[in-house]
Structure formats: C-alpha cells, structure tokens
Design an enzyme around this catalytic site. Structure first.
Site, PDB file in Angstrom:
ATOM      1  N   ARG A 221       7.659 -11.117   4.737  1.00 41.41           N
ATOM      2  CA  ARG A 221       7.458 -10.858   6.163  1.00 41.41           C
ATOM      3  C   ARG A 221       8.161 -11.957   6.925  1.00 41.41           C
ATOM      4  O   ARG A 221       8.045 -13.126   6.579  1.00 41.41           O
ATOM      5  CB  ARG A 221       5.964 -10.880   6.522  1.00 41.41           C
ATOM      6  CG  ARG A 221       5.185  -9.797   5.832  1.00 41.41           C
ATOM      7  CD  ARG A 221       3.701  -9.898   6.151  1.00 41.41           C
ATOM      8  NE  ARG A 221       2.979  -8.940   5.344  1.00 41.41           N
ATOM      9  CZ  ARG A 221       1.655  -8.863   5.297  1.00 41.41           C
ATOM     10  NH1 ARG A 221       0.925  -9.681   6.027  1.00 41.41           N
ATOM     11  NH2 ARG A 221       1.069  -7.959   4.541  1.00 41.41           N
TER      12      ARG A 221
ATOM     13  N   GLN B 195       0.588 -11.142  -3.339  1.00 34.05           N
ATOM     14  CA  GLN B 195      -0.813 -10.790  -3.115  1.00 34.05           C
ATOM     15  C   GLN B 195      -1.492 -10.344  -4.410  1.00 34.05           C
ATOM     16  O   GLN B 195      -0.855  -9.740  -5.259  1.00 34.05           O
ATOM     17  CB  GLN B 195      -0.898  -9.641  -2.107  1.00 34.05           C
ATOM     18  CG  GLN B 195      -0.386 -10.000  -0.744  1.00 34.05           C
ATOM     19  CD  GLN B 195      -0.515  -8.838   0.221  1.00 34.05           C
ATOM     20  OE1 GLN B 195      -0.757  -9.021   1.393  1.00 34.05           O
ATOM     21  NE2 GLN B 195      -0.363  -7.630  -0.277  1.00 34.05           N
TER      22      GLN B 195
ATOM     23  N   HIS C 118      -5.405  -1.115  -4.613  1.00 36.13           N
ATOM     24  CA  HIS C 118      -5.789   0.019  -3.779  1.00 36.13           C
ATOM     25  C   HIS C 118      -6.639   0.946  -4.613  1.00 36.13           C
ATOM     26  O   HIS C 118      -6.226   1.378  -5.684  1.00 36.13           O
ATOM     27  CB  HIS C 118      -4.542   0.709  -3.242  1.00 36.13           C
ATOM     28  CG  HIS C 118      -3.728  -0.218  -2.396  1.00 36.13           C
ATOM     29  ND1 HIS C 118      -2.707  -0.965  -2.912  1.00 36.13           N
ATOM     30  CD2 HIS C 118      -3.855  -0.586  -1.105  1.00 36.13           C
ATOM     31  CE1 HIS C 118      -2.220  -1.739  -1.953  1.00 36.13           C
ATOM     32  NE2 HIS C 118      -2.897  -1.533  -0.853  1.00 36.13           N
TER      33      HIS C 118
ATOM     34  N   LYS D 158     -13.966  -3.201   7.853  1.00 37.29           N
ATOM     35  CA  LYS D 158     -13.613  -4.079   6.743  1.00 37.29           C
ATOM     36  C   LYS D 158     -14.623  -5.199   6.540  1.00 37.29           C
ATOM     37  O   LYS D 158     -15.331  -5.608   7.454  1.00 37.29           O
ATOM     38  CB  LYS D 158     -12.219  -4.670   6.945  1.00 37.29           C
ATOM     39  CG  LYS D 158     -11.971  -5.307   8.289  1.00 37.29           C
ATOM     40  CD  LYS D 158     -10.493  -5.700   8.381  1.00 37.29           C
ATOM     41  CE  LYS D 158     -10.170  -6.282   9.750  1.00 37.29           C
ATOM     42  NZ  LYS D 158      -8.759  -6.616   9.931  1.00 37.29           N
TER      43      LYS D 158
ATOM     44  N   CYS E 204       0.784  -1.232   0.000  1.00 39.00           N
ATOM     45  CA  CYS E 204       0.000   0.000   0.000  1.00 39.00           C
ATOM     46  C   CYS E 204       0.816   1.283   0.000  1.00 39.00           C
ATOM     47  O   CYS E 204       0.473   2.204  -0.741  1.00 39.00           O
ATOM     48  CB  CYS E 204      -1.047  -0.004   1.100  1.00 39.00           C
ATOM     49  SG  CYS E 204      -0.566  -0.819   2.603  1.00 39.00           S
TER      50      CYS E 204
ATOM     51  N   HIS F 205      -8.372  -0.850   0.565  1.00 39.38           N
ATOM     52  CA  HIS F 205      -7.436  -1.951   0.353  1.00 39.38           C
ATOM     53  C   HIS F 205      -8.286  -3.176   0.055  1.00 39.38           C
ATOM     54  O   HIS F 205      -9.262  -3.420   0.753  1.00 39.38           O
ATOM     55  CB  HIS F 205      -6.629  -2.272   1.613  1.00 39.38           C
ATOM     56  CG  HIS F 205      -5.916  -1.119   2.212  1.00 39.38           C
ATOM     57  ND1 HIS F 205      -4.563  -1.002   2.175  1.00 39.38           N
ATOM     58  CD2 HIS F 205      -6.369  -0.043   2.891  1.00 39.38           C
ATOM     59  CE1 HIS F 205      -4.196   0.089   2.816  1.00 39.38           C
ATOM     60  NE2 HIS F 205      -5.273   0.700   3.263  1.00 39.38           N
TER      61      HIS F 205
ATOM     62  N   ASP G 184      -3.231  -7.806  -4.816  1.00 41.65           N
ATOM     63  CA  ASP G 184      -3.536  -6.609  -4.058  1.00 41.65           C
ATOM     64  C   ASP G 184      -4.048  -5.502  -4.979  1.00 41.65           C
ATOM     65  O   ASP G 184      -3.732  -5.485  -6.167  1.00 41.65           O
ATOM     66  CB  ASP G 184      -2.244  -6.139  -3.389  1.00 41.65           C
ATOM     67  CG  ASP G 184      -2.498  -5.346  -2.130  1.00 41.65           C
ATOM     68  OD1 ASP G 184      -3.680  -5.095  -1.822  1.00 41.65           O
ATOM     69  OD2 ASP G 184      -1.527  -4.980  -1.462  1.00 41.65           O
TER      70      ASP G 184
END
Length: 671
Positions: free
Chosen positions: A385, A403, A407, A487, A356, A533, A405
RNA sequence: GCCGCAGUAGCUCAGGGGUAGAGCAGCGCAUUCGUAAUGCGCGGGUCGGGGGUUCAAUUCCCUCCUGCGGCACCA
C-alpha cells in the site's frame, strides 16, 4: 471495502479535543474510545482511555489535569507577550502534559522555545492569580474580534449556535444531541494581561503550575481537519514537582532505548534504505525470527482447521474495479505495466493491497456445497500500500507487509461458533507471545452501512455471543464498524503499558455479493456465504516491532534468532565446542521447532569479551567451554540474566532449553 | 501529503568558507585467558543527490530524496 484483516491499526490518540473552552462535556469527550487506525501505532493510548475509567490521574494529591491546563495558559500568556501577533487555537491538558495550538506570522520553531520557557518561568514566579470572569457570549465574541483572535471567534460561534466546540466525529457523538441549543454566556480566565476563553477550572495562581518543560513544536491542522490551515502546536510536559518531571524524562529515555528501529539495527535483524522507503530488508537473524513466527502461526492455524493458500501479487486493474478497491483506494495502490519501454502492453496491473478478493476467487472455483462450510482460507499475504510518506515508521508502518490473514466462508448460523473459535485461538496465541492483558472492542453498525437491519442484528449478536462464549468481555465502540459489517478489535498491552491493536474479526456480507460467491445449500438452491475477515498478529512487520519493544530486545528463547552461543575459552576448546554445537543443532525441540539455533564465538577475544558480546546480543544461553568442561564433556551454562547455572551435560543443557521453548512466553523471566 | 527538525566512517557523534576528527566496530600482529570490554598497529569518508553563490562549498542559498517529532491518513 473488503475489510481484510490485518492491518494493525494505530490507536490514534484522541485528536484535538477542544476541552476547556466552553465545552461542558470535555470530560466525557476525553473518555470516548479513540477511533482506530490501521497499520501504524507507535504510541498507543492507555487502556484507561478505553476503559472509560480515569482521565489524567492525580499524583501526590495534585490534580495534574488542572495544573497542566493552567500551564497551557501560562504558555499562551508567554507567547502573547513575546509574539503579540499570535492567534491562539486550543490548549488542552493531555496524557503527559499539555499543548497549545498557535498561529504566528512566522511559524514558531524549536529555537523559539527557550525564550518562551524563560518567560513562562517569570510568569510562574510572579504568582499571578487566575481570575474568572463570566461574560455574555456576544461580549466575548466582540472582545476576541477586537483582539484579532479569529480562532476563538470561531469557537465562540460554535458555542453560541450549538453549545459545544466538539468536532463532529472526534468527540462524544451524544454531545450534539444534549447540547444542541447553544449557550448564552461563557467564562474568561485572566492571567495578568492575558485573557483567554476557557471553562476552567484552574489552579489559584501561576506559582502553582509545577515543574514544566516545553518539548517540541509540530504542525497541527485546525480542528484536526486537513482542509483547514495548520497551526503550530507547542507541546509541553508538566508535573507536580521537579522529581516527577525528571522521572518522566527518564521514562522517555527508557522508552527510546526500546525503539525497535535502534534495537533492530543493533541486533542485526533488518534494515531499511532510501531506495526502498517503507519496505524491509530482512537480515538472516531477522528472517529467522520472522520464520519462527510464521512456523508457529502455521501450526496454530492448521490446528484451528484452516487451510493455507497463496494468491497472486499482481492482478489486472479490472479485477480491482470489480472488487471496489480501484474506486476507493486507487491512490494508495501500486501499479505495474509489463513490457519493454515504449511498447508496453495495454493492461495495467495493480499489486494487491489486500488478500480478500483473491480468497474469494479461490472460493468461487468449482461448485461449493454447504458441506464445504465453514471454509477457512488462511494466507500469509504480502500486501503493498502506498502509505503517505509521513505515516511511515520503522517496520511498524510500512508500504509492504505480510498479514496473517484468513477468510472464513460460512453461513450466518455459523458466525457465533466461528467467532468463539477465533477468539479462543487468538487469546491462546497472544499468551504464547507473552501478552496476557487483552482488550476487546466491539464496533457496531455505523450510520452509513450496507445491508438490512435484520442482518446487522444477527451479525452483531453472533459476534458478541462468540466473544462472550470465549470468555472475553467486550467494550462497545458505537458506530465504528465497517460499512459492510460489525467487527471485533483486539488490543494488547505491552510491558511498558502501551496498547497496540493487532487482531481483528470482521463480518462481511458485502464482498461475497460483490464478487458473486455462492454455495449450494441443503435445499439445493444457491446461497451467499458470509465472509469473516480475521487477523491475529495484524502484520508480521509491525508485530515484530511490537515484540522487540515489548521485550526491549530480549526475545524469549523460542523466538531468539540465536538461542545458544558457545564460548570456548581458548583455541584448544573450539573442537569440542563444534561437537557440542552439532549435538545442539540436531536436538529435537518441542513444537517441531527442530534443533537449537546455535553458534560459536571462536574469535581470539578473551572469554570476558565474548560473554559481553553475547550479552549485548541478548542471547539467552551462553555455554562456556574450558578445560574442565572439555574434559568432563560438559558445558558451563550462563543465562543472559547473568545467572551462572554451573556445568551440566549437553543433554541437560538441551533439556533446559527445550523446556523453555516448550513453555514459550509462559515461563517467568529467568532469574 | 502538511508543519518543524535532521542527514559527516559500518554504528554513535564532534567539527566547520581553505578538500575532515573521536569512540565503538572492522582488519593485522601479539596474547590462549574462567563469566559484561587484553594490548599494539592499520585501513576506512564524492560530509544524502542535484543546482547556485564564491578564487574556493562538507560548511552559505535553492531544490529533490530519505529519516525523525507531530498533524492528517490507515480499506
């Protein structure tokens, strides 16, 4: 912070529940939705746990929960007999059985289990009655103190002061309010010489505990808190009769056969090795699967109005300080220093743990206008991570993952519509992967949060409306939102009833502020965008693991690394097989999938063996070529189900494969 | 990270103080076959790494690494 999407989370099973020990609300506590977790998730909860519906079911008219709870007492009684020094923690019934947390001077190991189990059998044979006794709480405490049961003393103290043994945050939050006054009297249940603090109920006597088996021992922190000492948790399973027990053990074996680690290796998809713990080596077939999914997602996202970006892997720590990650997650971040040994640059870089902040940088370039919104930036972001070693699990929970992912930068007013669009897209995608059963949780404002209540009202309403507009029913998950916004969390159910949280949609009005993202509005003034997100698969690695286990390795044709194998019967058929292979590979499958992924088994094995191998590799189509086929210019089509479709032309075979690829997972499993 | 268990051939696994064995896989030869295993032969191991005990360690002890089952974690 920055709740980037993605992290498929583990639906952590209800942790220590402290039911059955004077906890008047244990039933309610058990039904509360579990807190969610990130990437992990091997054994998720049952939907039932979420749907606030049934607890442990009755089977054959037997109240399994009661029986299992009694079985836990039998376990405790047996342990106390064999290890009189033992101190007992809690021992509730759980999904398939029960456990008891026990401290002994030397920890129990699996080698102790046979003796304990034998003693439990003796107790069962003696048909000892469960005898209830109500005692004033002070007397109970005195008894436990005198017998050295320190943990029980602690439980009693909790009961005395606040009327519950529930651990805050673990059990029903309402529990405290309702039961803040404490209790004056508790019940004991006696079983022979053994007496335990317990609210009951129990079966009448130990002869009624049914068929049980001690499964394993494991460490478990007292009250689920890692600052507390660790007890030995003895897990057992317990069923109404031997047949049910056997059936359960059989189910466990079946589930083990689906294990993605085993199948993934056997199928030649990937491996993991010592030097790179928690990171995946993708083999050609595994990578083919990965790319098939990526290709599919890319197309879906493009249709959904997303644009794809790629942000740097390695960014100066200063950047992460600004985003807040350094402060909060430094321990879990990999860092890198460039330069020769001994003369490194001073700059310290960190490998991105989330995408992000990078996306915000792209948004921030140049001057943004309200006309640019909503701006949907998608990224197949590879994140690292440093997950705790004990958390790693095959490719489901890893230290490097990708991911799906994205945004979405938008205005507050655009949240409902963006939410709806996202929900539609997500459901569409899950369906293509063969997951029809979907649960949506709505996590609203937590106690500790950023932002005005008015904004939260707006964000929560917008999110909920979006989900509803998409035709989804949400399950409230109170207080579980991120501190930066509410969320939605999407949980899918697999073929053997396990639940996996994959998708997420999070509203964030903190990160745009923190990283100073703005746009020029119609009014000519600067405004803050809202950031959504979102992820659908979560991580590719984990999602592929889920697919493998869901399909037990029998991936649908559109995902199969090899879709068709040509099986020439004798050497003289290889030439024609090569011809056929070319034609298959040049075909145009639907959805821009290109040609059929095909190979030829030109080994010297007999045809039966070739078929067996293709079968074991779960290849959807086996195209057999012998004299008859070569002469007629046809192929004999066999499905992995064992069904023989007979001879057909290559074009017919292609059409059939194309049809299946077109339908994706919608096609009912081939007969 | 914590508790417990494990690491032997590519895979699954047996063995055990005197430098290792099976099945499958692999390789070679023969076989050219009609829908889930053709036959014969061959090769293959620093017994996870390091240290210690011992005349001798893959085996016993310590330690590290990795994995497994839980717990804790999961932005």
């Amino acid at each position: 912070m920055g709740g980037a999407a993605g992290r498929g989370r583990r639906l952590a099973a209800r942790k220590v529940r402290f039911s059955g020990h004077g906890d008047r609300h244990s039933a309610a506590a058990r039904r509360r939705p579990a807190p969610l977790a990130l990437q992990g998730c091997r054994r998720a909860l049952n939907f039932a746990d979420f749907r606030l519906a049934k607890g442990i079911p009755r089977m054959n008219g037997v109240d399994l929960e009661r029986m299992r709870h009694s079985c836990a007492h039998v376990l405790a009684a047996a342990v106390m007999k064999l290890h009189p020094q033992a101190k007992l923690g809690v021992g509730p019934a759980i999904a398939d059985g029960f456990y008891y947390d026990i401290h002994t001077p030397t920890p129990l190991t699996s080698e102790d289990l046979p003796a304990i189990e034998a003693e439990m059998r003796r107790i069962r044979e003696r048909k000892l009655p469960f005898v209830r006794e109500d005692v004033p709480i002070e007397a109970a405490a005195a008894h436990m103190q005198a017998t050295g049961q320190d943990y029980k003393v602690e439980l009693l103290e909790m009961l005395r002061t606040r009327g519950s043994t529930a651990a805050k945050g673990l059990d029903d939050p309402n529990l405290f309010d309702n039961a803040a006054q404490g209790v004056a009297s508790v019940s004991f249940y006696g079983l022979g010489d053994f007496k335990d603090l317990c609210r009951g109920p129990h079966v009448e006597h130990s002869g009624q505990v049914g068929a049980f088996k001690l499964m394993r021992v494991a460490g478990a922190y007292w009250r689920g808190d890692n600052r507390n000492p660790q007890l030995t948790r003895v897990y057992g399973t317990c069923w109404a009769n031997e047949a049910d027990l056997k059936a359960h053990l059989f189910r466990l074996e079946e589930a083990e056969k689906r294990d993605h680690r085993k199948l993934g290796t056997a199928m030649g998809l990937f491996h993991i090795q010592e030097e790179a713990p928690g990171t995946v080596f993708w083999h050609p077939k595994g990578w083919s699967l990965f790319r098939a999914i990526e290709r599919y997602m890319r197309a879906k996202l493009e249709d959904g109005g997303y644009v794809e970006v790629k942000t740097p892997q390695l960014v100066d720590r200063v950047f992460w300080e600004k985003s807040g990650h350094w402060e909060n997650y430094r321990d879990a971040m990999f860092v890198a220093k460039p330069g020769k040994e001994g003369e490194e640059e001073d700059r310290l870089y960190a490998i991105k743990p989330m995408n992000c902040p990078g996306a915000v940088q792209i948004f921030r370039q140049g001057q943004r206008s309200y006309k640019d919104l909503p701006l949907r930036l998608a990224e197949f972001g590879a994140c690292h991570r440093y997950e705790p070693s004990g958390a790693l699990h095959g490719i489901m929970r890893v230290r490097a993952f990708t991911q799906d992912d994205a945004h979405i930068f938008c205005t507050e007013d655009q949240i409902p519509d963006e939410s709806r669009k996202f929900c539609d897209l997500l459901r569409d995608i899950y369906k293509d992967f063969g997951f029809a059963d979907l649960l949506v949780k709505f996590s609203d404002r937590p106690e500790k949060r950023a932002g005005e209540d008015a904004i939260w009202d707006k964000a929560e309403n917008a999110l909920e409306k979006g989900a509803q507009a998409a035709g989804l029913t949400t399950l409230r998950n109170p207080g579980e939102g991120a501190f930066y916004g509410p969320k939605l969390e999407f949980v899918l159910r697999d073929a053997i009833g396990r639940d996996w949280q994959c998708g997420t949609l999070q509203v964030d009005f903190v990160l745009p502020e923190r990283l100073d993202a703005s746009y020029i509005g119609e009014d000519g003034a600067k405004h803050r965008p809202v950031m959504l997100h979102r992820a659908i698969l979560g991580s590719f690695e984990r999602f592929i693991g889920i697919l493998i286990e869901n399909y037990a390795g029998r991936l649908p044709t559109w995902l199969s690394p090899i879709q068709a194998r040509l099986v020439p019967i004798a050497d003289r058929h290889v030439e024609f097989a090569k011809d056929v292979a070319k034609r298959l590979a040049r075909a145009q499958l639907p959805h821009g999938e290109g040609g059929v992924r095909v190979d030829i088994d030109d080994s010297t094995e007999r045809m039966q063996k070739k078929i067996r191998n293709a079968q074991l590799e779960q290849i959807p189509y086996m195209l057999v070529i012998g004299d008859k086929e070569a002469e007629a210019g046809k192929v004999a089509v066999r499905l992995r189900s064992g069904k023989d479709l007979g001879a057909m032309t290559v074009d017919e075979a292609i059409a059939r494969i194309a049809q299946e690829v077109d339908a994706r997972a919608d096609l009912p499993a081939p007969a």
